[in-house]
Scaffold this motif. Structure first.
Motif: not given
Lengths: 240, 246
Positions: B39-48, B214-216
């Protein structure tokens, strides 16, 4: 760095009050739209989220222009403070709200962030104040529909919910006036204040509005709603 | 605008694809990926990705606000049509030896990965039209964003007994459309300078759509929304700062 004509405290007061009053429309929407209510609320949340993202984009662009490091630090502070407030008040522990009053507390926290945005935007000029207040007004209508739906575990009353929705949005008027005063007295604070409002908006959007909208409607519809709302707000501010 | 050689654009985009393979490396040390970490990997990707999209829109509005908004709308529409086509194709039966729901799922994953990578590659290519700084920041954002994607691919392959090298190879392959899409996107905005805001808007729209579809949602399914929000927000802010000072 005032763009166009300068805004006054009276402008902040009237625009803030107008934005707060539109919150009364949300519970009306709830009464009118009794069918597909979950879906309607999902889309209302998506629109509110999109508008918040759009305004956030406008504020951070202006903030970085005013003071890049200050705006970034302010944004990080806005996120951390909002997170801390949520943890301390237990907001977001459950998705649907877990009581009659907690959604109201969440709405007051939202209104505080909106007040910072309104005050900082007004310090940038009258046009920016009108754009932000107009967006907040539309946002408040969508947001209060959701807040009212979370409070209606008790017997439903449209009039009472409308009154509470307006009341919970009044902090944005007070905070708006305060922030406007600070930003006009100490122009160096404008960048961090714009950043703080952006940080708070992004966090609130991601912690409350978006999860709730996914809960109510499909991913694709939410994505379209959020993107369209954010795009329109960004365009209006760019051309205003 | 066209001062950049095509080879440079290709190499930048290839770098982003290579970064995807780095996502396999954590599996050399840990057997599986916890849902919270995913989840945190997805959240980081979403922020980027959101930060990168902000940068694209800021650059686009400098060239034309209306054209940028139209570009965003085209980007979203493109992703919607792609989704619809995938959904319709899924009912046709067989794909790579699998049938029915299995075939639909496989096709969906492969096409989503390809389209996803295509949009990211287009973003890298188009960003060269906005100058070297924008190109560097978008490349960096997409490259870092690709690492969790490699993590996701490897998280599926590793428990099935795939080697680390195999996981790295397939992670890289999932991003191969990026260098392939970057070149035509770059040539397009270089030849027709009026297309630049449309291109920047398109890339931003497609990326924001991916974040929201997808990501969030996947991050929210695996971790508390508050935690997802704080990780995404701080990553987004960090990305904005990077773009400003790079």
């Amino acid at each position: 760095m005032i763009v166009g004509t300068a805004a006054s405290s009276l402008d902040v007061l009237t625009l803030g009050l107008a934005a707060a009053l539109t919150a009364s429309l949300g519970p009306v929407l709830l009464v009118v739209s009794t069918r597909h209510i979950k879906r309607t609320l999902g889309h209302a949340n998506a629109l509110a989220a999109g508008m918040m993202l759009g305004i956030g984009y406008v504020l951070v662009t202006a903030g970085i222009q005013a003071a890049a490091v200050g705006a970034t630090l302010g944004a990080a502070l806005g996120v951390v403070v909002m997170y801390w407030v949520h943890v301390a008040l237990g907001i977001g522990d459950t998705l649907d709200g877990d009581g009659k009053h907690r959604p109201l507390v969440a709405a007051i926290v939202h209104a505080t962030a909106e007040g910072i945005a309104l005050g900082a935007a007004a310090a940038l000029g009258h046009t920016m104040a009108v754009v932000v207040a107009g967006t907040l007004a539309l946002h408040n209508a969508s947001e209060s529909a959701v807040t009212a739906s979370q409070m209606t575990m008790a017997p439903h009353s449209g009039r009472r919910d409308s009154f509470l929705a307006v009341l919970s949005n009044l902090p944005q008027v007070v905070i708006g006036l305060l922030v406007f005063d600070v930003a006009t007295r100490w122009p160096a604070s404008l960048g961090p204040l714009l950043g703080a409002s952006f940080g708070a908006f992004i966090y609130l959007c991601l912690s409350e509005l978006l999860p709730a909208s996914y809960h109510g409607a499909g991913r694709t519809g939410i994505a379209v709603g959020v993107t369209v709302a954010a795009g329109i707000v960004a365009l209006v501010s760019a051309t205003a | 605008m066209s001062n950049y050689p095509v080879v440079q654009v290709f190499l930048y985009a290839l770098l982003t694809a290579l970064a995807t393979s780095l996502g396999a490396l954590p599996f050399a040390f840990i057997p599986t990926l916890s849902p919270r970490l995913a989840a945190f990997a997805n959240a980081t990707a979403a922020g980027l990705m959101l930060g990168a999209s902000f940068g694209l829109v800021v650059e686009g509005t400098r060239h034309g606000p209306w054209a940028t908004l139209v570009g965003v709308a085209i980007g979203v529409f493109f992703m919607l049509v792609t989704q619809r086509i995938i959904r319709d194709r899924g009912h046709e039966g067989e794909f790579l030896g699998a049938r029915g729901a299995g075939a639909q799922r496989m096709l969906l994953v492969i096409v989503i990965m390809t389209v996803h990578s295509f949009a990211e590659g287009a973003a890298v290519g188009v960003s060269f039209g906005g100058g070297g700084t924008l190109a560097a920041t978008i490349t960096l954002a997409v490259a870092i964003h690709n690492i969790p994607e490699g993590l996701a691919v490897s998280a599926v392959m590793r428990p099935q007994g795939a080697s680390i090298l195999s996981c790295m190879w397939w992670s890289f392959l999932s991003s191969v459309p990026q260098p392939l899409a970057a070149i035509p996107a770059f040539i397009f905005v270089s030849r027709a300078s009026g297309a630049l805001p449309y291109g920047l808007g398109f890339a931003a729209g497609a990326m924001v759509f991916m974040v929201l579809v997808e990501l969030l949602p996947e991050a929210y399914e695996r971790a508390v929304a508050r935690s997802v929000a704080v990780v995404t927000s701080l990553t987004l802010i960090g990305m904005l700062l990077t773009q400003h000072f790079l």
